[in-house]
Design an enzyme around this catalytic site. Structure first.
Site, PDB file in Angstrom:
ATOM      1  N   LEU A   1      -3.499  -9.193  -0.192  1.00 46.33           N
ATOM      2  CA  LEU A   1      -4.860  -8.653  -0.259  1.00 46.33           C
ATOM      3  C   LEU A   1      -5.064  -7.468   0.675  1.00 46.33           C
ATOM      4  O   LEU A   1      -6.156  -6.932   0.766  1.00 46.33           O
ATOM      5  CB  LEU A   1      -5.901  -9.760  -0.009  1.00 46.33           C
ATOM      6  CG  LEU A   1      -6.233 -10.196   1.412  1.00 46.33           C
ATOM      7  CD1 LEU A   1      -7.468 -11.090   1.391  1.00 46.33           C
ATOM      8  CD2 LEU A   1      -5.113 -10.959   2.026  1.00 46.33           C
TER       9      LEU A   1
ATOM     10  N   ASP B   1       5.549  -4.113   5.939  1.00 46.36           N
ATOM     11  CA  ASP B   1       4.354  -3.912   6.763  1.00 46.36           C
ATOM     12  C   ASP B   1       4.670  -3.136   8.039  1.00 46.36           C
ATOM     13  O   ASP B   1       3.814  -2.425   8.556  1.00 46.36           O
ATOM     14  CB  ASP B   1       3.697  -5.254   7.106  1.00 46.36           C
ATOM     15  CG  ASP B   1       2.798  -5.741   5.967  1.00 46.36           C
ATOM     16  OD1 ASP B   1       2.222  -4.884   5.275  1.00 46.36           O
ATOM     17  OD2 ASP B   1       2.712  -6.958   5.755  1.00 46.36           O
TER      18      ASP B   1
ATOM     19  N   GLU C   1       0.085  -9.804  13.074  1.00 45.90           N
ATOM     20  CA  GLU C   1      -0.297 -10.187  11.706  1.00 45.90           C
ATOM     21  C   GLU C   1       0.537 -11.373  11.249  1.00 45.90           C
ATOM     22  O   GLU C   1       1.770 -11.322  11.285  1.00 45.90           O
ATOM     23  CB  GLU C   1      -0.081  -9.003  10.753  1.00 45.90           C
ATOM     24  CG  GLU C   1      -0.432  -9.353   9.316  1.00 45.90           C
ATOM     25  CD  GLU C   1       0.073  -8.340   8.290  1.00 45.90           C
ATOM     26  OE1 GLU C   1       0.466  -7.218   8.688  1.00 45.90           O
ATOM     27  OE2 GLU C   1       0.105  -8.695   7.100  1.00 45.90           O
TER      28      GLU C   1
ATOM     29  N   CYS D   1      20.242   8.076  -0.009  1.00 43.90           N
ATOM     30  CA  CYS D   1      21.238   7.017   0.089  1.00 43.90           C
ATOM     31  C   CYS D   1      22.048   6.902  -1.223  1.00 43.90           C
ATOM     32  O   CYS D   1      22.917   7.731  -1.459  1.00 43.90           O
ATOM     33  CB  CYS D   1      20.560   5.705   0.484  1.00 43.90           C
ATOM     34  SG  CYS D   1      21.714   4.445   1.026  1.00 43.90           S
TER      35      CYS D   1
ATOM     36  N   GLY E   1      21.100   7.742  -4.032  1.00 41.02           N
ATOM     37  CA  GLY E   1      20.807   9.006  -4.727  1.00 41.02           C
ATOM     38  C   GLY E   1      21.716  10.132  -4.257  1.00 41.02           C
ATOM     39  O   GLY E   1      22.068  11.028  -5.032  1.00 41.02           O
TER      40      GLY E   1
ATOM     41  N   GLN F   1      24.804   9.447  -2.935  1.00 40.19           N
ATOM     42  CA  GLN F   1      26.149   9.036  -3.367  1.00 40.19           C
ATOM     43  C   GLN F   1      26.374   9.375  -4.839  1.00 40.19           C
ATOM     44  O   GLN F   1      27.422   9.909  -5.219  1.00 40.19           O
ATOM     45  CB  GLN F   1      26.318   7.537  -3.127  1.00 40.19           C
ATOM     46  CG  GLN F   1      26.277   7.169  -1.642  1.00 40.19           C
ATOM     47  CD  GLN F   1      26.445   5.689  -1.382  1.00 40.19           C
ATOM     48  OE1 GLN F   1      26.489   4.881  -2.310  1.00 40.19           O
ATOM     49  NE2 GLN F   1      26.542   5.309  -0.120  1.00 40.19           N
TER      50      GLN F   1
ATOM     51  N   HIS G   1      17.871   7.494   5.332  1.00 38.57           N
ATOM     52  CA  HIS G   1      16.568   7.310   4.681  1.00 38.57           C
ATOM     53  C   HIS G   1      15.481   8.067   5.447  1.00 38.57           C
ATOM     54  O   HIS G   1      14.812   7.479   6.298  1.00 38.57           O
ATOM     55  CB  HIS G   1      16.216   5.817   4.627  1.00 38.57           C
ATOM     56  CG  HIS G   1      17.087   5.030   3.717  1.00 38.57           C
ATOM     57  ND1 HIS G   1      16.768   4.789   2.401  1.00 38.57           N
ATOM     58  CD2 HIS G   1      18.280   4.430   3.936  1.00 38.57           C
ATOM     59  CE1 HIS G   1      17.732   4.075   1.841  1.00 38.57           C
ATOM     60  NE2 HIS G   1      18.664   3.843   2.751  1.00 38.57           N
TER      61      HIS G   1
ATOM     62  N   GLU H   1      12.668   8.835   4.492  1.00 42.68           N
ATOM     63  CA  GLU H   1      11.332   8.317   4.152  1.00 42.68           C
ATOM     64  C   GLU H   1      10.789   7.369   5.215  1.00 42.68           C
ATOM     65  O   GLU H   1       9.576   7.239   5.376  1.00 42.68           O
ATOM     66  CB  GLU H   1      11.348   7.634   2.775  1.00 42.68           C
ATOM     67  CG  GLU H   1      12.126   6.329   2.663  1.00 42.68           C
ATOM     68  CD  GLU H   1      13.605   6.513   2.312  1.00 42.68           C
ATOM     69  OE1 GLU H   1      14.133   7.616   2.541  1.00 42.68           O
ATOM     70  OE2 GLU H   1      14.217   5.543   1.824  1.00 42.68           O
TER      71      GLU H   1
END
Lengths: 540, 71
Positions: free
Chosen positions: A17, A73, A143, A386, A388, A390, A515, A517
């Protein structure tokens, strides 16, 4: 020394949620008030970390600088707090039990009868406090995964109750619960929240704040009812409705003075800083009208509790950050690689750029390779992450170097041209079935070749990025591919490991073994993604 | 002839028929139960459950658009 304050965030009624976003937003608000804040995720599963859980089961596995494979998270916390978290910020039941059993076996309990309470709860409390100490935080937001009422999280709730009992002025409980609007009634219902709070009460926990998650804003009448039945002040009932962008949530909570109310209850002063960088971001999100279309190509796979986009949440968020940095509205599309395999890649001409994210397995890879070939040959900006990266080298070996049977040994162990192969040290680990936490994980330095596309993006000759892989580029093919136009623009400091590849004479064709990102933040977009989207905008 | 008459053959054909029907219904309505176009997670999950079965049988019957918009 200042006393550390703890805020526990629990969920009620349903999972998924938006507890993570609420926790992250709350962290951002308190940080904006000038406090040192850290966030901790507690996952109730017995896995020691998220690395061995199928992505279909778990969503994205987020990797920290220090190389722990965690829940997605933590990615939200990092993006909202703009800090790098560590393994101390991620606690699982598996880690707690493993440590308690280790202590018992090594006689560290001095022959005591080891029990769930106090030994397991003490270990939970120790870990929560350690997270605060390691990050020198003034406020630790914890959390709890799952929802109240599940058997497996009761010991964590008990630990939070004990902490509150020991130091009431330093601990707060925030309960985030779902308020449904049944379509046949068209009215927001508070009863599920009431039931959820009763379950908390039965464990000796009284929430200080109740955050109502719903499709719509909560009206005064609902706030009054929740206040009355759940024993909280009406002003401490906070509305958290659906909003178009998750980055708007700090503003939604801040408008209701949630930060000030929390600080007051914790006996802390209300700082003078504000959320103006977030307001500026949201303005850009809302005013960017020109679109940039990006296709994310990968295999479609079935998900359990998670949606497909959850598996690539950091990639999707990084693309959004970069689009906004270029004042563009991101239009992101999933393209099933098996569709590309059957129908061909030509439709990709309709988008401005192509991303192939990290992945695994053999299904659908021929479609990915077709998509990469199309991007390479039609000057379509391409970013491979990664897997992608290779597969970009496999494609180049096959079609530019004439090694038609080139492949990765992950897919074809007996390929005559293993352009991608397993790292020797990883092979030994797999033989010994040592799977958990044994990939090449976390941050590693990488040197960048001057004058390349990536050098222009980073504007640095040495960077640090996060990794998660067992396979690497096979250096036996390096010179052959270099001759044909592939540039090995980033390598490990000892030159042994290829970290980044790109192509000469292409506007943007970059593959990274790492990575990027994971390090993109809404208020500090990743330079590689920003350059990638810039190339897409220029092409448009 | 024996293969055609075997219970396995019939069971497989019945399963394929049922699966094709479910996929057709899903592709038409986006849902098997409500008739509403997808928008909820449940429908998404059903779709992916079908994909799982289809993948196992080597029968990709999913007919999603080439570009599926991400939220």
């Amino acid at each position: 020394m200042k006393k550390v304050k703890y805020i526990f965030v629990s969920g009620g009624v349903i999972s998924g949620l938006g507890k993570g976003i609420t926790t992250a937003s709350l962290s951002a608000i308190l940080k904006s008030k000038g406090y040192q804040v850290t966030a901790v995720k507690v996952d109730m599963y017995l896995n020691v970390d998220a690395g061995t859980i199928r992505p279909q089961e778990h969503g994205e596995v987020f990797v920290t600088d220090d190389g722990i494979e965690t829940d997605q998270d933590l990615g939200h916390y990092e993006r909202f707090l703009d800090i790098s978290l560590t393994r101390a910020n991620y606690i699982t039941t598996g880690q707690v039990y493993q440590e308690v059993i280790r202590k018992e076996r090594s006689f560290e309990y001095d022959g005591e009868d080891v029990e769930a309470i106090p030994h397991v709860t003490d270990e939970i409390i120790r870990r929560i406090k350690e997270a605060g100490e390691k990050t020198q935080a003034e406020i630790v937001i914890v959390e709890f995964g799952g929802t109240v009422g599940e058997y497996q999280n009761s010991l964590f709730f008990e630990a939070s109750r004990i902490m509150k009992m020991r130091s009431p002025e330093d601990v707060l409980q925030v309960h985030v619960a779902y308020m449904p609007v049944p379509p046949n009634l068209g009215e927001m219902k508070t009863k599920p929240v009431q039931q959820s709070v009763r379950m908390l009460n039965s464990m000796g926990i009284q929430p200080d704040f109740i955050v109502g998650r719903s499709e719509y804003p909560m009206d005064e009448r609902r706030k009054e009812r929740i206040a009355l039945f759940c024993n909280v002040f009406k002003e401490d009932v906070i509305s958290n409705p659906d909003v178009p962008s998750i980055y708007e949530v700090p503003l939604v909570l801040s408008e209701q003075n949630m930060g000030e109310k929390i600080l007051k209850k914790l006996g802390l002063g209300v700082g003078g800083k504000d959320l103006s960088p977030w307001k500026k971001l949201i303005k850009t999100v809302k005013t960017s009208k020109k679109e940039v279309k990006v296709a994310v190509v990968g295999k479609y796979f079935a998900t359990g509790d998670f949606q497909l986009e959850d598996v690539y949440v950091s990639v999707i968020e990084a693309l959004k950050h970069a689009a906004w940095a270029n004042e563009r509205k991101p239009k992101l599309y999933w393209v099933d690689s098996e569709k590309v395999e059957k129908e061909g890649p030509e439709k990709l001409a309709e988008v401005d750029a192509v991303v192939v994210p990290g992945g695994f397995g053999s299904r659908g890879i021929e479609g990915i390779i077709k998509a990469i070939k199309f991007a390479r040959e039609s000057d379509l900006p391409y970013l491979g992450l990664c897997y992608g990266m290779q597969l970009a080298t496999v494609e180049f070996a096959r079609h530019a170097c004439g090694l038609s049977e080139a492949n990765t040994t992950e897919v074809s162990p007996k390929t005559p041209h293993p352009v991608i192969h397993i790292m020797p040290e990883q092979e030994k680990l797999l033989v010994g079935k040592e799977y958990g936490g044994t990939m090449r994980l976390g941050v590693y330095p990488c040197k960048i070749l001057k004058g390349t596309v990536v050098y222009n993006a980073y504007n640095q000759d040495k960077i640090k990025e996060r990794h998660r892989h067992r396979y690497e580029f096979n250096n036996a093919y390096r010179s052959e591919m270099e001759v044909k136009g592939m540039v090995f623009s980033g390598t490990s400091l000892n030159d042994r490991l290829v970290e980044i590849v790109e192509l000469k004479d292409h506007p943007f064709f970059v593959g990274t073994q790492f990575h990027p990102e994971f390090k993109s933040r809404p208020l500090r977009p990743h330079p590689l993604f920003v350059s990638f989207i810039k190339a897409a905008v220029i092409r448009k | 002839m024996m293969t055609l008459l075997s219970p396995h053959f019939f069971a497989k054909q019945a399963l394929l028929l049922l699966l094709s029907y479910m996929r057709e219904c899903y592709n038409k309505k986006g849902s098997l139960s409500t008739g509403k176009k997808s928008g909820g997670n449940w429908n998404f999950s059903l779709d992916t459950e079908l994909v799982l079965i289809e993948n196992k049988l080597g029968l990709p019957l999913r007919k999603g658009a080439f570009f599926e918009e991400l939220p």
